[in-house]
Scaffold this active site. Structure first.
Site, PDB file in Angstrom:
ATOM      1  N   GLU A 335       0.814  -1.225   0.000  1.00 48.89           N
ATOM      2  CA  GLU A 335       0.000   0.000   0.000  1.00 48.89           C
ATOM      3  C   GLU A 335       0.847   1.275   0.000  1.00 48.89           C
ATOM      4  OE1 GLU A 335      -2.316  -1.052   3.359  1.00 48.89           O
ATOM      5  OE2 GLU A 335      -3.619  -2.402   2.226  1.00 48.89           O
ATOM      6  N   ASP A 359      -0.619  -5.805   9.092  1.00 52.04           N
ATOM      7  CA  ASP A 359      -1.611  -5.041   9.832  1.00 52.04           C
ATOM      8  C   ASP A 359      -1.538  -5.462  11.292  1.00 52.04           C
ATOM      9  OD1 ASP A 359      -2.582  -3.857   7.555  1.00 52.04           O
ATOM     10  OD2 ASP A 359      -4.528  -4.860   7.592  1.00 52.04           O
ATOM     11  N   HIS A 525      -0.260  -0.343  10.558  1.00 51.36           N
ATOM     12  CA  HIS A 525       0.764  -1.299  10.137  1.00 51.36           C
ATOM     13  C   HIS A 525       1.919  -1.351  11.136  1.00 51.36           C
ATOM     14  CE1 HIS A 525      -0.621  -0.505   5.732  1.00 51.36           C
ATOM     15  NE2 HIS A 525      -1.260  -1.530   6.243  1.00 51.36           N
TER      16      HIS A 525
END
EC number: 5.3.1.25
Length: 588
Positions: A335, A359, A525
């Site tokens: 991401e 995550d 994260h």
């Protein structure tokens, strides 16, 4: 050819001739040689080569000799200095005044000559001039003819050297954004001032259409692609398709997508570091790459709503092998979370091991686990744990299938063997991506991390008005009973990689409970590395002038520049903030 960054060793000496200096020459230079030998025999660069040291051309007793040393170091790509002495020297005359690299000073603890007095004097000069320096002084008095480096001194020298090398390895490299901001995630709003001023890095960016351009125009090595496709068919297991029936792709389309994601990996790698083969194929501009030490791929949603996702690419870039064999990993962020990418980079440069990107998904309390599974947590899991799970990609080294002394580890590529590579592949499958999330398809990565590995979870955050702030949580991976794991794991996405993590609690602050760790974590994260490296991270953060807002590292292991103590000795967290704010970023 780009040189490795080196550590400069500076033997300083009492400048008085006609007896004093002459009597100290051999001892002083031997101290320098012993430090260089310690570092070169213990530490390695990310490519596996021993760390190189440069010793000053002579002992340093006066300013001209300090200047000669400085000139040599400038030509030798020295990224940090260690000054050593057994005796009194002239503080500000012999010190290294380079303001943009770290400095450390080891003053020999002996009674014949006042090495400790010089250490205190020169550290005071560093403090007055605003050039931080780490002070190293052994706990026990040594004999003047003792050439051994005490264990406590070794620990500080190596901690300093590891962190200092990380600053040198980052300098003048790049963070490459492939795409832009993913789903409004703050970490993927890339801040070039942070990279430039704190890390000495530049930022580069390419649009994700660069992937389709290179595919359509054949800007990749076709021979490598055929070899890669054969290897993937023989070694990579396609997992169970969890999609509902109307979203399941045909076998023909899945086969096409395997070819697509292999090309994505090759193009992502070539974008980062280049590929001389492309020049042979007539693509000289693309062959040079972007000199990227770390990169990130946006993916969601513009890419993944239409094309196969980046999970396979991200997984194998972060993994220490592919169809070309065993190699060092690339540091690559899901991401395009640049701040988690930098967290991974810090960990990687300190350990030379691949990084888990995850995550920080769920806090499971003992009560919740018992309610859902009927199982009572025990051992390291007794206080609860965190579910670390990335949305589809993770280094295969994160399986924990490599071993050292019979225990699961994540280790540098030069220690990895083919049987461990096969174990990682055998314990991983690649299910078709969840097409409710990833409409364009692709293949996710599914495995379970082995338990009982010491790990450190790290996150860099940007705080408006302050700048970057680092948080650190040491702990252990867990191995839950199989039925308990499946019950909990299936409540999220069973096609994604899972790590169960129990942070080490201290009973205070953010580490009063596992819930408090989760509640104080600064972002969605975290970067997880093998080993308890919190102390090294704190040292590195102090070099970069990044304060640490939460950690569970024992106080006796914290090693920062000496002038930090002048900002306060009781509340070290507040003193750290004040020191970093006053000194400002390393490269400003």
């Amino acid at each position: 050819m780009i040189q490795h960054p080196r550590i400069g060793i500076r033997p300083t000496i009492d400048g008085r001739r006609q007896g004093v200096r002459e009597s100290l020459e051999v001892q002083t230079m031997n101290m320098a040689k012993s430090v260089a030998d310690l570092i070169s025999s213990t530490l390695k660069y990310p490519d596996g080569e021993p760390v190189e040291c440069v010793i000053s051309p002579s002992t340093i007793g006066r300013v001209p000799e300090a200047a000669a040393s400085h000139e040599l170091f400038k030509k030798s790509n020295v990224c940090a200095t260690i000054t050593v002495t057994p005796c009194w020297c002239y503080g500000s005359e012999t010190m290294d005044m380079s303001p943009d690299i770290p400095h450390a000073i080891w003053g020999f603890n002996g009674t014949e000559r006042p090495g400790a007095v010089y250490l205190a004097a020169v550290l005071a000069s560093h403090t007055q001039k605003g050039i931080p320096a780490f002070g190293i002084y052994g706990r026990d008095v040594q004999e003047a003819n003792d050439t051994a480096i005490p264990e406590d001194v070794k620990e500080k020298l190596l901690r300093y050297a590891r962190a200092a090398l990380a600053t040198g390895l980052m300098r003048d490299t790049a963070y490459l954004s492939m795409g832009s901001v993913s789903m409004g995630i703050g970490g993927s709003i890339v801040n070039p001032d942070f990279f430039q001023e704190y890390l000495g890095m530049r930022n580069e960016s390419v649009d994700m259409t660069e992937f389709t351009r290179r595919m359509d125009r054949g800007i990749y090595d076709p021979e490598e692609f055929e070899r890669a496709l054969k290897w993937v068919k023989e070694n990579v297991k396609e997992g169970f398709d969890h999609n509902r029936e109307d979203l399941v792709l045909s076998r023909e389309e899945k086969d096409r997508q395997w070819e697509f994601v292999i090309k994505m990996f090759m193009i992502g790698r070539d974008l980062m570091v280049g590929n001389p083969r492309l020049a042979e194929l007539g693509f000289e501009e693309e062959a040079v790459g972007h000199h990227a030490l770390v990169a990130g791929f946006q993916g969601q949603r513009q890419w993944t709503d239409h094309f196969p996702n980046g999970d396979f690419m991200e997984t194998f870039l972060n993994t220490q092998f592919d169809w070309n064999g065993i190699r060092k990993p690339f540091v690559f962020a899901t991401e395009n979370d640049s701040l988690n990418g930098v967290s991974m980079l810090f960990n990687y440069l300190l350990t030379n091991t691949p990084q888990i990107f995850a995550d920080v998904r769920t806090y499971w309390s003992p009560e919740a686990v018992e309610r859902v599974t009927g199982y009572t947590l025990e051992g390291r899991a007794a206080a609860g744990f965190l579910h670390l799970i990335n949305s589809g990609s993770c280094t295969l080294d994160g399986t924990g299938q490599a071993t050292r002394d019979g225990k699961p580890v994540m280790k540098p590529f030069w220690e990895l063997d083919e049987s461990e590579v096969q174990a990682m592949l055998e314990n991983t499958d690649f299910p078709p991506a969840n097409r409710e999330y990833f409409r364009g398809g692709g293949f996710s990565t599914r495995f379970l991390t082995k338990g009982d590995m010491p790990v450190t979870m790290v996150r860099l955050n940007l705080l408006k008005g302050v700048g970057p702030v680092l948080q650190i949580a040491e702990g252990y991976t867990l191995e839950l009973p199989e039925d308990v794991h499946h019950t909990l794991d299936n409540r999220t996405d069973p096609g994604w990689p899972t790590t169960w993590f129990a942070p080490r609690l201290t009973g205070k602050g953010a580490f009063k409970s596992v819930y408090d760790v989760m509640n104080n974590w600064g972002a969605n994260h975290g970067a997880i590395t093998y080993g308890h490296i919190g102390a090294d991270l704190i040292t590195l953060a102090s070099m970069l002038r990044i304060p640490v807002n939460m950690h569970n590292v024992p106080e006796e292991d914290i090693f920062r520049p000496k002038n930090w103590s002048l900002f306060g000795t009781e509340d070290l967290e507040s003193a750290d903030y004040r020191a970093c704010q006053l000194l400002g970023p390393l490269h400003k």
